[in-house]
Each structure stands twice: as C-alpha cells, then as structure tokens.
Write a protein that holds these residues in place. Sequence first.
Motif, PDB file in Angstrom:
ATOM      1  N   THR A   1       0.830  -1.212   0.000  1.00 52.40           N
ATOM      2  CA  THR A   1       0.000   0.000   0.000  1.00 52.40           C
ATOM      3  C   THR A   1       0.859   1.254   0.000  1.00 52.40           C
ATOM      4  O   THR A   1       0.616   2.193  -0.779  1.00 52.40           O
ATOM      5  CB  THR A   1      -0.935   0.009   1.223  1.00 52.40           C
ATOM      6  N   LEU A   2       1.868   1.290   0.876  1.00 60.10           N
ATOM      7  CA  LEU A   2       2.751   2.459   0.930  1.00 60.10           C
ATOM      8  C   LEU A   2       3.494   2.645  -0.386  1.00 60.10           C
ATOM      9  O   LEU A   2       3.584   3.760  -0.914  1.00 60.10           O
ATOM     10  CB  LEU A   2       3.748   2.310   2.076  1.00 60.10           C
ATOM     11  N   THR A   3       4.014   1.553  -0.937  1.00 59.32           N
ATOM     12  CA  THR A   3       4.771   1.640  -2.187  1.00 59.32           C
ATOM     13  C   THR A   3       3.888   2.127  -3.335  1.00 59.32           C
ATOM     14  O   THR A   3       4.268   3.036  -4.083  1.00 59.32           O
ATOM     15  CB  THR A   3       5.379   0.265  -2.542  1.00 59.32           C
ATOM     16  N   GLY A   4       2.724   1.510  -3.477  1.00 61.30           N
ATOM     17  CA  GLY A   4       1.827   1.886  -4.568  1.00 61.30           C
ATOM     18  C   GLY A   4       1.346   3.310  -4.474  1.00 61.30           C
ATOM     19  O   GLY A   4       1.347   4.054  -5.472  1.00 61.30           O
ATOM     20  N   ASN A   5       0.945   3.720  -3.278  1.00 58.49           N
ATOM     21  CA  ASN A   5       0.423   5.082  -3.121  1.00 58.49           C
ATOM     22  C   ASN A   5       1.528   6.127  -3.235  1.00 58.49           C
ATOM     23  O   ASN A   5       1.302   7.212  -3.784  1.00 58.49           O
ATOM     24  CB  ASN A   5      -0.306   5.210  -1.785  1.00 58.49           C
ATOM     25  N   LEU A   6       2.728   5.822  -2.716  1.00 56.68           N
ATOM     26  CA  LEU A   6       3.856   6.742  -2.887  1.00 56.68           C
ATOM     27  C   LEU A   6       4.207   6.904  -4.360  1.00 56.68           C
ATOM     28  O   LEU A   6       4.530   8.008  -4.817  1.00 56.68           O
ATOM     29  CB  LEU A   6       5.074   6.238  -2.116  1.00 56.68           C
ATOM     30  N   LEU A   7       4.120   5.802  -5.107  1.00 59.75           N
ATOM     31  CA  LEU A   7       4.390   5.861  -6.542  1.00 59.75           C
ATOM     32  C   LEU A   7       3.380   6.744  -7.251  1.00 59.75           C
ATOM     33  O   LEU A   7       3.742   7.571  -8.105  1.00 59.75           O
ATOM     34  CB  LEU A   7       4.372   4.443  -7.126  1.00 59.75           C
ATOM     35  N   ILE A   8       2.101   6.605  -6.893  1.00 61.35           N
ATOM     36  CA  ILE A   8       1.059   7.442  -7.506  1.00 61.35           C
ATOM     37  C   ILE A   8       1.290   8.906  -7.174  1.00 61.35           C
ATOM     38  O   ILE A   8       1.200   9.790  -8.048  1.00 61.35           O
ATOM     39  CB  ILE A   8      -0.339   6.980  -7.040  1.00 61.35           C
ATOM     40  N   VAL A   9       1.601   9.211  -5.914  1.00 60.99           N
ATOM     41  CA  VAL A   9       1.857  10.592  -5.504  1.00 60.99           C
ATOM     42  C   VAL A   9       3.040  11.171  -6.276  1.00 60.99           C
ATOM     43  O   VAL A   9       2.989  12.306  -6.786  1.00 60.99           O
ATOM     44  CB  VAL A   9       2.110  10.676  -3.981  1.00 60.99           C
TER      45      VAL A   9
ATOM     46  N   PRO B   1      -7.907  18.129 -12.287  1.00 60.05           N
ATOM     47  CA  PRO B   1      -8.708  17.871 -11.076  1.00 60.05           C
ATOM     48  C   PRO B   1      -8.824  16.392 -10.711  1.00 60.05           C
ATOM     49  O   PRO B   1      -8.699  16.028  -9.541  1.00 60.05           O
ATOM     50  CB  PRO B   1     -10.073  18.468 -11.438  1.00 60.05           C
ATOM     51  N   MET B   2      -9.048  15.515 -11.704  1.00 59.39           N
ATOM     52  CA  MET B   2      -9.223  14.098 -11.398  1.00 59.39           C
ATOM     53  C   MET B   2      -7.984  13.530 -10.695  1.00 59.39           C
ATOM     54  O   MET B   2      -8.089  12.828  -9.682  1.00 59.39           O
ATOM     55  CB  MET B   2      -9.502  13.304 -12.679  1.00 59.39           C
ATOM     56  N   TYR B   3      -6.804  13.841 -11.216  1.00 58.55           N
ATOM     57  CA  TYR B   3      -5.577  13.308 -10.636  1.00 58.55           C
ATOM     58  C   TYR B   3      -5.191  14.035  -9.353  1.00 58.55           C
ATOM     59  O   TYR B   3      -4.511  13.461  -8.496  1.00 58.55           O
ATOM     60  CB  TYR B   3      -4.454  13.354 -11.672  1.00 58.55           C
ATOM     61  N   PHE B   4      -5.641  15.270  -9.199  1.00 51.14           N
ATOM     62  CA  PHE B   4      -5.454  15.964  -7.922  1.00 51.14           C
ATOM     63  C   PHE B   4      -6.189  15.226  -6.804  1.00 51.14           C
ATOM     64  O   PHE B   4      -5.643  15.027  -5.704  1.00 51.14           O
ATOM     65  CB  PHE B   4      -5.970  17.401  -8.032  1.00 51.14           C
ATOM     66  N   PHE B   5      -7.411  14.774  -7.100  1.00 51.86           N
ATOM     67  CA  PHE B   5      -8.173  14.035  -6.093  1.00 51.86           C
ATOM     68  C   PHE B   5      -7.594  12.637  -5.867  1.00 51.86           C
ATOM     69  O   PHE B   5      -7.597  12.136  -4.737  1.00 51.86           O
ATOM     70  CB  PHE B   5      -9.638  13.942  -6.503  1.00 51.86           C
ATOM     71  N   ILE B   6      -7.100  11.991  -6.921  1.00 53.43           N
ATOM     72  CA  ILE B   6      -6.448  10.689  -6.753  1.00 53.43           C
ATOM     73  C   ILE B   6      -5.202  10.821  -5.887  1.00 53.43           C
ATOM     74  O   ILE B   6      -4.932   9.980  -5.019  1.00 53.43           O
ATOM     75  CB  ILE B   6      -6.098  10.079  -8.127  1.00 53.43           C
ATOM     76  N   LEU B   7      -4.433  11.890  -6.091  1.00 50.83           N
ATOM     77  CA  LEU B   7      -3.246  12.148  -5.268  1.00 50.83           C
ATOM     78  C   LEU B   7      -3.634  12.304  -3.797  1.00 50.83           C
ATOM     79  O   LEU B   7      -3.013  11.711  -2.906  1.00 50.83           O
ATOM     80  CB  LEU B   7      -2.528  13.399  -5.767  1.00 50.83           C
TER      81      LEU B   7
ATOM     82  N   GLU C   1     -11.753  10.140   3.312  1.00 52.11           N
ATOM     83  CA  GLU C   1     -11.775   9.278   2.127  1.00 52.11           C
ATOM     84  C   GLU C   1     -13.169   9.219   1.512  1.00 52.11           C
ATOM     85  O   GLU C   1     -13.327   9.281   0.293  1.00 52.11           O
ATOM     86  CB  GLU C   1     -11.304   7.869   2.485  1.00 52.11           C
ATOM     87  N   LEU C   2     -14.187   9.088   2.360  1.00 48.89           N
ATOM     88  CA  LEU C   2     -15.557   9.011   1.860  1.00 48.89           C
ATOM     89  C   LEU C   2     -15.940  10.286   1.122  1.00 48.89           C
ATOM     90  O   LEU C   2     -16.527  10.244   0.032  1.00 48.89           O
ATOM     91  CB  LEU C   2     -16.521   8.754   3.022  1.00 48.89           C
ATOM     92  N   LEU C   3     -15.605  11.444   1.700  1.00 44.13           N
ATOM     93  CA  LEU C   3     -15.934  12.697   1.028  1.00 44.13           C
ATOM     94  C   LEU C   3     -15.120  12.887  -0.250  1.00 44.13           C
ATOM     95  O   LEU C   3     -15.629  13.426  -1.238  1.00 44.13           O
ATOM     96  CB  LEU C   3     -15.728  13.888   1.971  1.00 44.13           C
ATOM     97  N   LEU C   4     -13.868  12.433  -0.247  1.00 47.51           N
ATOM     98  CA  LEU C   4     -13.068  12.514  -1.478  1.00 47.51           C
ATOM     99  C   LEU C   4     -13.664  11.636  -2.577  1.00 47.51           C
ATOM    100  O   LEU C   4     -13.702  12.040  -3.744  1.00 47.51           O
ATOM    101  CB  LEU C   4     -11.632  12.086  -1.194  1.00 47.51           C
TER     102      LEU C   4
END
Length: 326
Positions: A36-44, A56-62, A109-112
Amino acid sequence: MSNSTIATEFLLTGFSDVWEFRVLHTMLFLLMYLATLTGNLLIVAVITVDQRLHTPMYFFILNLSVWDMCYISVTVPKACVIFLLNNRVISVVGCAAQIFLVLLCAYAELLLLTIMARDRYVAICQPLHYHAIMTPRVCVQMTLASVLSGLVYAGVHTGNTFHLSFCHSNVVHQFFCDIPSLLKLSCSDTLTNEITFFVSATIIAGGCFSFITMSYIHIFSTVLKFPTRRERRKAFSTCIPHILIVIVFLGSGAVVNLKPISDSPLLQDMIISVFYSIVPPFLNPVIYTLRNKQIKEAIWLVMRRTLTSFRKIITISTHSYFDCKS
C-alpha cells in the motif's frame, strides 16, 4: 477487571492465539502495508512529477493516495505488534488517538470519493463547462472542506466516547480501537452514543452514497449515448475503478458500524473490519494503475527517466574514477 475498576488501558485482540497463525497474519498485514505504501507513494510521485496529470481528477487521486497511507498506518503497525509480539496493551490516550485518526481518515476518504464522483459527472455530462466549474481553487476548497469537517466529526465522536466510564472489561475485541467495540465495554448508559453515532454515520454515508449513485446514473445515461464504442469504453474506464472502491469501502463499513452494537459475532466483525480499514487503501493504487492508461504511461516515463539518470551518474562516476587513475 472488576466492576469497580476504571480502565486505564485496553487490550486489543488478535485473530488467533496460535503462534503459527499469528506469524502468518503478521506477514499478510505487513505485505499489504508495504504494498500500500509503495503503490500510493508511486502514484503521488508520478502525479506530482508529470505535468500532464495536473488535472482535477488526478489531484483528487493524489489526495486519496495520501489519505490511504495515513489510514492504513493508523491500524496496521500496531496490529502487527499484537500478532507477532502478543503485545496487546494500548493506553486510553493511544486508543482515543486511534479512534480519532480512523474516523478522520475514513470520513475524508468518503468525502473525497464523493467529490471524485462529482468530478466525473461534470467531466462526462458537462464537458464544455468542466474547466470553468472544476477550477483549481474549487478543488482545493472542496478538499479542505472535507478535511476540516472530518476533524469536527472525529473530534465529536471521540469526545463523546471517552466521556463514558469503562469498568466492565478492558479487552477490546478488535485489532484496533473502534467505537462499536468500546461501547460494549462501557458501564455507562451508551444509548445516546449509539443513537448519535448511528444517525450521523447513516446521514453522512447514506448522503454520500446517494450522491454518488445519482451522479453515476446521469453518467451512465450520458455515456450510453456516445456514438462510438471506443468513447464509451474510455468513459467507463475512468468510472469503474471508483465504483469498485466505493462498494468495498461503504459496504464493509456499513456492515460493522451501522448494525446494533449487541448483535456482533466478534471474529466476523474483525474480518469485515479488514475490508474497510485495510483493503481499500491496498486496492486503490492497484485499481488506479492497472485500469488507468495515463498513470501507467506516466509511471513508465518516470522509470525511464530515473534509469537514464542513474546510468548517467554511473557513467560519470566511472569516467572520473579512471581519469583519477590515469
């Protein structure tokens, strides 16, 4: 603990007392945590570096990736200590902090996810007005609003929970502190707490789910009118990952938190808790990278640039070494 003793610490619970199973659970949780940390750090990193993804879409994914890392870090490290070392003790302050952070991360997370549904609705149903509606300022304001309201929500429920007295037992039948498990331990009248928690969670989760559902009804009705299959496939590919995460997150969270406190098979609740506290942060990077062509292309681009830079450094270092020798 006797009925007259006030709890000063709590004991969390693992899935099994058998050493081999505890090691297995530790390995599974640790692997999911590191992935999880690796994948999310990679996305960020990829979204931050690649200018093409500054939308905007990728801002919210980040932002979702950042909250995913925070969310899973609140529960999994302590759970691994419980499973491996059998160190089950958590202080009252630590328990309160864990409840506050779990509620904050889950709420944010729910609101995002709800904001992301709004973003997809505007992008697909009102494409000509997209950049006028989803401006950078509006995106930042919506993100900050979700965080600030989450702080209030988490603070209110954490405060209400720890105004109670805990004197029946100090064993929390969960691998992290959560409100339903603590309410079972209280010797105070918990009816008001149960009603408040149930009503607020129902309103927020139900409202978000209704908004997401209505958004996707409009989105699908619009997508089905697209003239070519390629356009329909492209539109669906940006929506399906979001829908999967919403179903897993809201479905498992509702099963544990929106049913009567007394009707709870303990092991079943613990297993279902994994699906709303650990699985969504683990699945988010997998779903968004495997189903998103732009992110995959950006990842390969960043990897190629990194490899090229690394080769240049090695080449320069090698030449410098032999120059010094000569």
